[in-house]
Design an enzyme around this catalytic site. Structure first.
Site, PDB file in Angstrom:
ATOM      1  N   ARG A 191      30.455  13.015  38.545  1.00  0.00           N
ATOM      2  CA  ARG A 191      30.828  13.374  37.172  1.00  0.00           C
ATOM      3  C   ARG A 191      30.389  14.794  36.814  1.00  0.00           C
ATOM      4  NH1 ARG A 191      31.876  10.482  32.376  1.00  0.00           N
ATOM      5  NH2 ARG A 191      31.120  11.452  30.461  1.00  0.00           N
ATOM      6  N   HIS A 216      16.165  10.728  63.873  1.00  0.00           N
ATOM      7  CA  HIS A 216      15.822  12.153  63.758  1.00  0.00           C
ATOM      8  C   HIS A 216      17.131  12.930  63.619  1.00  0.00           C
ATOM      9  CE1 HIS A 216      14.073  16.066  64.500  1.00  0.00           C
ATOM     10  NE2 HIS A 216      12.851  15.530  64.607  1.00  0.00           N
ATOM     11  N   HIS A 218      11.343  27.497  10.776  1.00  0.00           N
ATOM     12  CA  HIS A 218      10.905  26.114  10.507  1.00  0.00           C
ATOM     13  C   HIS A 218      12.064  25.269   9.968  1.00  0.00           C
ATOM     14  CE1 HIS A 218       6.689  27.358  11.022  1.00  0.00           C
ATOM     15  NE2 HIS A 218       7.048  28.440  10.351  1.00  0.00           N
ATOM     16  N   SER A 248      34.406   9.036  18.374  1.00  0.00           N
ATOM     17  CA  SER A 248      33.613   7.815  18.262  1.00  0.00           C
ATOM     18  C   SER A 248      34.515   6.613  18.455  1.00  0.00           C
ATOM     19  CB  SER A 248      32.944   7.751  16.885  1.00  0.00           C
ATOM     20  OG  SER A 248      32.423   6.461  16.625  1.00  0.00           O
ATOM     21  N   LYS A 298      33.497  14.242  14.618  1.00  0.00           N
ATOM     22  CA  LYS A 298      33.557  15.376  15.549  1.00  0.00           C
ATOM     23  C   LYS A 298      32.120  15.649  15.979  1.00  0.00           C
ATOM     24  CE  LYS A 298      37.614  18.096  14.138  1.00  0.00           C
ATOM     25  NZ  LYS A 298      38.039  19.459  13.690  1.00  0.00           N
ATOM     26  N   GLU A 317      13.261  17.487  48.673  1.00  0.00           N
ATOM     27  CA  GLU A 317      14.215  18.602  48.621  1.00  0.00           C
ATOM     28  C   GLU A 317      15.657  18.145  48.795  1.00  0.00           C
ATOM     29  OE1 GLU A 317      11.188  22.048  50.293  1.00  0.00           O
ATOM     30  OE2 GLU A 317      12.808  21.292  51.591  1.00  0.00           O
TER      31      GLU A 317
END
Length: 437
Positions: free
Chosen positions: A4, A71, A144, A265, A272, A312
Site C-alpha cells: 500500500r 546461509h 501556543h 466518511s 472533508k 536491517e
C-alpha cells in the site's frame, strides 16, 4: 513495507532481485581486481562476466539452496558458480560474506538516497512556489495555538523551505558517510585477500574504503543515515500537522485537495478530512522509530555478530520506502493545496486588533513610561477588549492614560497589520538569495 505504501521505483531498489544483482556486482568487481593482479585468468573472468546473471528464477534457486545451507550468501555463491561451471571456483575467492553484503548494501543505499534527494527537490520547488504566490497573503501568526501577530502564508512557506533545505544537507552528509565498502576478510586483516583487490574493486563500484573495518562496515554510519531519515520524516509530520490544524472547521484556512468522487466518511457525507496529512503523520512515527534499533545495531560483539542483520532487513527498506511515499504524498498535497485567503482575513478579525499589543507597549515606553507600567496599561485595555464587544482600538482610546501619550493616528498605525510585515523581503532574501530575482 506493505504494498500500500510502496512506490515502484523505491520498491524495486529493495527487491530481492536487485539485492542479489548488487551482490553479483561486488563479486564481479572483485574478480576483475584479482584478474588485474594476475590471479584469475582473463578467459575465466570473461566467462564469469558473460555467464552470471540474476533474475526472478535465479532468486528462487538461491532461496531453495538457502533452505538447505541455512546461509544466504553461500546459497547465492553456489547458484552463481553453477552458472559459470569450472571457472566458478574463482567467485568469492578470499572473501567473507560481509565483504559482499556490506559493500552491496552501500550500493543499494546509494540508489535509495538518490531517489529521496529527487523527492526532496520536488517538494522544495512546490514550497517555493507557494512562498512567492502567497508572499502577501495575510494571516494570523499563532504561538501556543493562540493569535500572536500578523503573518503571511508565504512566510510560513519560507520556514518550510529552509527546513527542507537543512534536511537535504543532512542527507547529503549522511550519504557521504555511509557510502563505504570493505573487502578485507573475516576480521578486517586482509588475511586471504590483498588490499590492492579492495582498492580496485571499490574504485570500480564508486565506494570509499572503510579505514578500520572488522568483519563489517561499522554501523554508526547506518545509524546516522536512519536518524537523518527520521529527521526528514519529522519535518514532514510538522508540516502535515500544520495543515491538519489549519483545516479544522473552526479555522478552515487551508484544505487538502479533495478530488472528484472522493468520499470523506462512511457515515457523514459532508466530511472533508485531512487524511493525507494524517497518513504522513502516522508513517513518520514508523520512520522515526526505526532510528532507535539502528542505533542499537551499533553495539555488536567483538569484530562482529549477526544481531544487526535481521534488524536491517526490516528497517532499511521500510524507512526508505515509507519516506519516499510520504514525500510524494506531501508533494501532491502541496500541488493541490487550497489556501482560503478570505477565511484568513476573517480569522484575523477575531482578535479585534489585540495583535497590536506589542507595538502599543513599545510606543508607550518610547514616550517615557517604564516598561512595567506600560505593560499594565496595555494589558488592562487588552483584557477589556477580550471581555467585552469592544475592539482593542476602542478600549485604548477610552483609556486616559493611553490617550495622554498616544494620538489616534499613532494607534491606527500600530493596528495596521502591514506594519508588522515591512521586513518580510529581508526574510525572503535570507531564504532564497539570488532566486528572488
Amino acid at each position: 513495507m506493505i504494498e500500500r505504501y510502496t512506490r515502484k521505483e523505491m520498491g524495486d531498489v529493495w527487491s530481492e532481485v536487485n539485492k542479489f544483482k548488487k551482490w553479483l556486482d561486488v563479486e564481479i568487481a572483485v574478480c576483475r581486481a584479482w584478474a588485474k593482479l594476475g590471479k584469475i585468468p582473463r578467459d575465466a573472468l570473461k566467462k564469469i562476466e558473460e555467464k552470471t546473471y540474476v533474475d526472478k528464477k535465479v532468486v528462487e534457486k538461491i532461496k531453495e539452496k538457502e533452505k538447505v545451507f541455512k546461509h544466504d550468501v553461500l546459497a547465492f555463491v553456489s547458484v552463481i558458480a553453477e552458472q559459470v561451471g569450472e571457472e566458478g571456483r574463482y567467485i568469492h575467492m578470499g572473501l567473507t560474506s560481509s565483504d559482499v553484503v556490506d559493500t552491496a548494501l552501500a550500493l543499494l543505499i546509494r540508489e535509495a538516497i538518490d531517489i529521496i534527494l529527487k523527492d526532496i527537490d520536488k517538494v522544495m520547488e512546490e514550497i517555493k512556489r507557494l512562498a512567492f504566490e502567497h508572499k502577501d497573503t495575510l494571516m494570523m501568526g499563532r504561538t501556543h495555538g493562540v493569535h500572536a501577530e500578523p503573518y503571511t502564508f508565504g512566510l510560513k512557506m519560507c520556514v518550510w523551505y529552509d527546513e527542507m533545505r537543512r534536511q537535504k544537507e543532512r542527507l547529503l552528509f549522511a550519504r557521504e558517510n555511509v557510502l563505504y565498502g570493505k573487502i578485507s576478510g573475516a576480521v578486517g586483516t586482509y588475511s586471504n585477500i590483498p588490499p590492492e583487490v579492495e582498492k580496485l574493486a571499490l574504485e570500480e563500484l564508486g565506494l570509499k574504503i572503510e579505514p578500520a573495518s572488522t568483519q563489517i562496515v561499522h554501523r554508526d554510519r547506518h545509524a546516522q543515515l536512519l536518524t537523518t531519515l527520521g529527521l526528514i520524516a519529522s519535518s514532514l509530520e510538522k508540516f502535515a500537522t500544520e495543515i491538519r490544524h489549519l483545516q479544522r472547521t473552526e479555522v478552515l484556512e487551508v484544505l487538502e485537495p479533495f478530488t472528484k468522487g472522493q468520499r470523506g466518511s462512511s457515515a457523514m457525507p459532508h466530511k472533508k478530512n485531512p487524511i493525507h496529512s494524517e497518513r504522513i503523520c502516522g508513517l513518520a512515527r514508523v520512520i522515526r522509530a526505526n532510528s532507535i534499533p539502528a542505533m542499537e545495531d551499533v553495539v555488536l560483539w567483538h569484530e562482529r555478530d549477526i544481531s544487526h542483520s535481521s534488524v536491517e532487513r526490516v528497517i532499511l527498506p521500510d524507512s526508505f520506502i515509507a519516506l519516499d511515499y510520504i514525500l510524494n504524498l506531501f508533494y501532491e498535497i502541496l500541488k493541490g493545496l487550497v489556501v482560503n485567503k478570505e477565511r484568513m482575513r476573517k480569522n484575523m478579525e477575531l482578535s479585534k486588533g489585540l495583535y497590536a499589543s506589542s507595538k502599543i507597549l513599545v510606543l508607550l515606553t518610547q514616550k517615557g513610561l517604564s516598561r512595567d507600567y506600560a505593560y499594565d496599561i496595555v494589558q488592562r485595555c487588552a483584557m477589556k477588549a477580550w471581555e467585552s464587544d469592544k475592539t482593542f482600538k476602542e478600549t485604548l482610546l477610552e483609556d486616559p492614560e493611553v490617550t495622554k501619550y498616544l494620538t489616534e493616528e499613532e494607534i491606527e498605525k500600530a493596528l495596521d497589520p502591514w506594519e508588522f510585515l515591512k521586513n518580510r523581503d529581508y526574510v525572503y532574501e535570507k531564504v532564497f538569495g539570488d532566486e528572488m530575482g
